[in-house]
Design a protein around this motif. Structure first.
Motif, short mmCIF file in Angstrom:
data_model
loop_
_atom_site.label_atom_id
_atom_site.label_comp_id
_atom_site.label_asym_id
_atom_site.label_seq_id
_atom_site.Cartn_x
_atom_site.Cartn_y
_atom_site.Cartn_z
N LEU A 174 -31.74 -28.61 5.47
CA LEU A 174 -32.86 -28.85 4.65
C LEU A 174 -32.60 -30.77 4.47
O LEU A 174 -34.02 -31.52 4.70
CB LEU A 174 -33.17 -28.27 4.01
N GLU A 175 -31.81 -31.21 3.60
CA GLU A 175 -31.75 -32.44 3.50
C GLU A 175 -31.84 -33.72 4.42
O GLU A 175 -32.51 -34.78 4.04
CB GLU A 175 -30.04 -32.95 2.85
N GLU A 177 -33.63 -33.11 7.06
CA GLU A 177 -34.77 -33.18 7.86
C GLU A 177 -35.81 -33.97 6.52
O GLU A 177 -36.88 -35.43 7.17
CB GLU A 177 -35.85 -32.13 7.63
N ARG A 178 -35.62 -34.00 5.14
CA ARG A 178 -36.26 -34.99 4.38
C ARG A 178 -35.62 -36.10 4.71
O ARG A 178 -36.74 -36.92 4.45
CB ARG A 178 -35.38 -34.92 2.82
#
Length: 326
Positions: A174-175, A177-178
């Motif tokens: 998730l990190e 992708e951000r």
């Protein structure tokens, strides 16, 4: 039994202006492929060195004297009239004004915006390679922290950085992708390209420009990923050969010099690096211990440019990395 044709050695000059423009010449009437555009050059004569052949051909065809040329790509191509081994050199310094001594037309062209046709078919991959900048930067959020790194990234883009690989193994999916979305948003206004390490899905989801394959992924793939730019990390002749088989756009080859993270680890050195890519058809970035001061050494060894981790973010470079050829 089909008889193999003799391979003819040919030198070809990518004559480059400081702003990145390069010269194409139109083949005159009376020669094979008359009317086609190509990089100037010609056959290597018996007993002649490649550099001597390059200098002779450019004097005969264009009336210029070569002062500084770097070896670059080597490509094989079979035409109807000949099987050729094309030795491309980037010519960055010369005296005299190029002019068509054989009646050929000349045209200065911009990478990515070639407006003359038709082109000799062997030159397509060369035109693609000319769009790659000389410096590939690798992200370093793990050491610098996200916000300090992003500030350095923004500064580097202002100074001309145009190719970056996002490689942050410590971040969660998730990190990552951000952060990838931040990279793409920051790079896009500059026309800079973002490559995602290993993850094709993430590259597609974030609108990145391509992927960079670790050597393990390179050797396990059966086909080139169907996405924009694709490059790979290589450490051996087998890996270099696999990158060619898959039709990749570039490779990183190292480790060339000792690095801070692996100070006692094995390093190729420039001689072994040059030997590995002596007849290589893809653009190669030297990796490992690189700083902007190594760029000309890399060019002299046949590299397209250099790939940097810490060296890209030190803020000490006055180099303009947008130049594809130097």
């Amino acid at each position: 039994m089909t008889q193999r044709r003799k391979v003819v050695d040919v030198v070809a000059a990518v004559i480059v202006q400081p702003d990145g423009r390069f010269l194409l010449a139109r083949r005159p009437d009376g020669k094979p492929y008359a009317g086609y555009w190509e990089f100037p050059g010609g056959k290597v004569e018996a007993g002649e060195s490649l550099l001597h052949a390059l200098a002779r051909e450019l004097h005969e065809e264009l009336g210029i004297e070569v002062k500084h040329a770097y070896p670059w790509l080597v490509r094989h191509f079979d035409y109807e009239h000949a099987s050729v081994k094309l030795h491309f050199f980037r010519v960055v310094a010369w005296t005299g004004e190029p002019h068509g001594k054989e009646g050929q037309l000349l045209a200065w062209q911009t990478p990515g915006s070639v407006d003359v046709i038709p082109l000799l078919p062997a030159n397509g991959p060369i035109l693609n390679a000319l769009e790659l900048p000389a410096i590939l930067a690798i992200s370093n959020i793990a050491e610098m922290g996200e916000e300090p790194f992003m500030a350095s990234f923004a500064s580097a883009l202002e100074k001309g950085l145009r190719l970056i690989q996002l490689r942050e193994k410590s971040l969660s999916p998730l990190e990552l992708e951000r952060v990838a979305q931040r990279f793409v948003a920051l790079a896009r206004p500059y026309g800079a390209k973002v490559l995602i390490n290993a993850d094709v899905r993430l590259a597609e989801a974030t609108g990145a420009d391509g992927v960079h394959l670790p050597s393990s992924a390179l050797m396990s793939l059966e086909a080139r990923p169907q996405i924009g730019l694709v490059g790979a990390s290589c450490h051996s002749s087998d890996e270099l050969a696999r990158a060619v088989e898959l039709g990749l756009d570039y490779v990183l080859l190292g480790t060339v010099l000792p690095t801070r993270s692996h100070p006692g680890g094995p390093a190729l050195g420039w001689d072994a690096f040059a030997a590995l890519i002596g007849d290589y058809p893809l653009p190669v970035y030297a990796l490992g211990g690189m700083s902007p001061t190594h760029l000309e050494t890399a060019w002299s060894a046949g590299a397209h440019g250099i790939a940097m981790l810490r060296g890209a973010w030190s803020g000490r470079s006055g180099l303009n990395p947008t130049k594809a050829t130097g």
